[in-house]
Motif scaffolding. Structure first.
Motif, PDB file in Angstrom:
ATOM      1  N   THR A   5       0.839  -1.198   0.000  1.00 51.45           N
ATOM      2  CA  THR A   5       0.000   0.000   0.000  1.00 51.45           C
ATOM      3  C   THR A   5       0.874   1.248   0.000  1.00 51.45           C
ATOM      4  O   THR A   5       0.615   2.205  -0.742  1.00 51.45           O
ATOM      5  N   ASP A   6       1.927   1.236   0.808  1.00 54.12           N
ATOM      6  CA  ASP A   6       2.843   2.367   0.862  1.00 54.12           C
ATOM      7  C   ASP A   6       3.471   2.614  -0.515  1.00 54.12           C
ATOM      8  O   ASP A   6       3.516   3.747  -0.988  1.00 54.12           O
ATOM      9  N   ASN A   7       3.926   1.562  -1.177  1.00 56.55           N
ATOM     10  CA  ASN A   7       4.519   1.703  -2.517  1.00 56.55           C
ATOM     11  C   ASN A   7       3.505   2.231  -3.528  1.00 56.55           C
ATOM     12  O   ASN A   7       3.839   3.084  -4.356  1.00 56.55           O
ATOM     13  N   THR A   8       2.278   1.752  -3.456  1.00 55.86           N
ATOM     14  CA  THR A   8       1.235   2.217  -4.371  1.00 55.86           C
ATOM     15  C   THR A   8       0.979   3.707  -4.186  1.00 55.86           C
ATOM     16  O   THR A   8       0.904   4.469  -5.156  1.00 55.86           O
ATOM     17  N   ILE A   9       0.867   4.132  -2.938  1.00 57.32           N
ATOM     18  CA  ILE A   9       0.616   5.547  -2.646  1.00 57.32           C
ATOM     19  C   ILE A   9       1.793   6.404  -3.092  1.00 57.32           C
ATOM     20  O   ILE A   9       1.611   7.453  -3.715  1.00 57.32           O
ATOM     21  N   MET A  10       3.012   5.975  -2.811  1.00 56.04           N
ATOM     22  CA  MET A  10       4.183   6.769  -3.190  1.00 56.04           C
ATOM     23  C   MET A  10       4.339   6.857  -4.705  1.00 56.04           C
ATOM     24  O   MET A  10       4.752   7.894  -5.221  1.00 56.04           O
ATOM     25  N   ASN A  11       3.987   5.806  -5.437  1.00 54.84           N
ATOM     26  CA  ASN A  11       4.009   5.868  -6.902  1.00 54.84           C
ATOM     27  C   ASN A  11       3.000   6.890  -7.415  1.00 54.84           C
ATOM     28  O   ASN A  11       3.286   7.663  -8.334  1.00 54.84           O
ATOM     29  N   LEU A  12       1.811   6.905  -6.818  1.00 50.89           N
ATOM     30  CA  LEU A  12       0.785   7.879  -7.189  1.00 50.89           C
ATOM     31  C   LEU A  12       1.247   9.304  -6.882  1.00 50.89           C
ATOM     32  O   LEU A  12       1.110  10.205  -7.699  1.00 50.89           O
ATOM     33  N   VAL A  13       1.829   9.499  -5.702  1.00 46.57           N
ATOM     34  CA  VAL A  13       2.331  10.811  -5.313  1.00 46.57           C
ATOM     35  C   VAL A  13       3.411  11.273  -6.284  1.00 46.57           C
ATOM     36  O   VAL A  13       3.447  12.439  -6.685  1.00 46.57           O
ATOM     37  N   SER A  14       4.287  10.377  -6.699  1.00 46.46           N
ATOM     38  CA  SER A  14       5.350  10.737  -7.647  1.00 46.46           C
ATOM     39  C   SER A  14       4.778  11.251  -8.962  1.00 46.46           C
ATOM     40  O   SER A  14       5.291  12.204  -9.542  1.00 46.46           O
ATOM     41  N   ARG A  15       3.701  10.633  -9.410  1.00 44.99           N
ATOM     42  CA  ARG A  15       3.064  11.092 -10.651  1.00 44.99           C
ATOM     43  C   ARG A  15       2.339  12.418 -10.438  1.00 44.99           C
ATOM     44  O   ARG A  15       2.411  13.309 -11.271  1.00 44.99           O
ATOM     45  N   LEU A  16       1.646  12.551  -9.308  1.00 47.55           N
ATOM     46  CA  LEU A  16       0.880  13.769  -9.031  1.00 47.55           C
ATOM     47  C   LEU A  16       1.765  14.992  -8.858  1.00 47.55           C
ATOM     48  O   LEU A  16       1.435  16.074  -9.319  1.00 47.55           O
ATOM     49  N   LYS A  17       2.914  14.826  -8.189  1.00 48.90           N
ATOM     50  CA  LYS A  17       3.728  15.987  -7.866  1.00 48.90           C
ATOM     51  C   LYS A  17       4.383  16.622  -9.090  1.00 48.90           C
ATOM     52  O   LYS A  17       4.956  17.693  -8.994  1.00 48.90           O
ATOM     53  N   GLN A  18       4.249  15.992 -10.243  1.00 52.70           N
ATOM     54  CA  GLN A  18       4.740  16.601 -11.476  1.00 52.70           C
ATOM     55  C   GLN A  18       3.863  17.784 -11.888  1.00 52.70           C
ATOM     56  O   GLN A  18       4.325  18.690 -12.567  1.00 52.70           O
ATOM     57  N   ASN A  19       2.585  17.754 -11.482  1.00 54.17           N
ATOM     58  CA  ASN A  19       1.629  18.780 -11.903  1.00 54.17           C
ATOM     59  C   ASN A  19       1.099  19.659 -10.776  1.00 54.17           C
ATOM     60  O   ASN A  19       0.607  20.755 -11.038  1.00 54.17           O
ATOM     61  N   MET A  21       1.326  20.660  -6.221  1.00 55.17           N
ATOM     62  CA  MET A  21       2.062  20.537  -4.969  1.00 55.17           C
ATOM     63  C   MET A  21       1.375  19.475  -4.115  1.00 55.17           C
ATOM     64  O   MET A  21       0.149  19.475  -3.984  1.00 55.17           O
ATOM     65  N   VAL A  22       2.154  18.583  -3.539  1.00 61.51           N
ATOM     66  CA  VAL A  22       1.627  17.514  -2.697  1.00 61.51           C
ATOM     67  C   VAL A  22       2.233  17.663  -1.304  1.00 61.51           C
ATOM     68  O   VAL A  22       3.453  17.801  -1.173  1.00 61.51           O
ATOM     69  N   LEU A  23       1.389  17.673  -0.290  1.00 66.00           N
ATOM     70  CA  LEU A  23       1.841  17.753   1.092  1.00 66.00           C
ATOM     71  C   LEU A  23       1.677  16.384   1.730  1.00 66.00           C
ATOM     72  O   LEU A  23       0.574  15.827   1.737  1.00 66.00           O
ATOM     73  N   ILE A  24       2.774  15.848   2.244  1.00 66.97           N
ATOM     74  CA  ILE A  24       2.740  14.538   2.910  1.00 66.97           C
ATOM     75  C   ILE A  24       3.171  14.740   4.354  1.00 66.97           C
ATOM     76  O   ILE A  24       4.202  15.359   4.614  1.00 66.97           O
ATOM     77  N   LYS A  34      12.252  11.256   0.132  1.00 65.82           N
ATOM     78  CA  LYS A  34      11.909  11.348  -1.290  1.00 65.82           C
ATOM     79  C   LYS A  34      11.332  12.717  -1.658  1.00 65.82           C
ATOM     80  O   LYS A  34      11.095  12.994  -2.823  1.00 65.82           O
ATOM     81  N   ALA A  35      11.127  13.573  -0.671  1.00 61.39           N
ATOM     82  CA  ALA A  35      10.493  14.873  -0.906  1.00 61.39           C
ATOM     83  C   ALA A  35      11.477  15.886  -1.487  1.00 61.39           C
ATOM     84  O   ALA A  35      12.693  15.744  -1.352  1.00 61.39           O
ATOM     85  N   ASP A  36      10.925  16.908  -2.125  1.00 59.86           N
ATOM     86  CA  ASP A  36      11.741  18.021  -2.604  1.00 59.86           C
ATOM     87  C   ASP A  36      12.135  18.933  -1.447  1.00 59.86           C
ATOM     88  O   ASP A  36      13.202  19.538  -1.453  1.00 59.86           O
TER      89      ASP A  36
END
Length: 83
Positions: A5-19, A21-24, A34-36
């Motif tokens: 589940t953690d890997n699935t969420i982080m993969n989604l976040v990686s795709r989303l943060k291209q477009n 801002m994502v706050l984790i 892995k954050a900027d």
């Protein structure tokens, strides 16, 4: 949360943060690294902030936590010999 589940969420976040801002909010150093940009909160105040590599250099809390994580994962990979 389990590893899959953690890997699935982080993969989604990686795709989303291209477009966008994502706050984790996390207590996991592996996830935070892995954050900027990371904000470290201690006792309700921001103790440090910056890029993970920069925090390794000047934040004792982040660098010590990261070292502990590295030591733990290294030990977990070492298999005892069958003697």
């Amino acid at each position: 949360m389990d590893r899959n589940t953690d890997n699935t969420i982080m993969n989604l976040v990686s795709r989303l943060k291209q477009n966008i801002m994502v706050l984790i909010v996390t207590h996991r150093i592996k996830t935070a690294s892995k954050a900027d940009k990371i904000f470290i909160l201690q006792d309700g105040t921001i103790n440090a902030n910056g890029h993970p590599q920069d925090l390794l250099d000047y934040s004792n809390f982040f660098s010590e936590s990261y070292k502990e994580l590295r030591q733990y994962t290294t030990k977990a990979r070492i298999k005892p010999s069958d003697e």
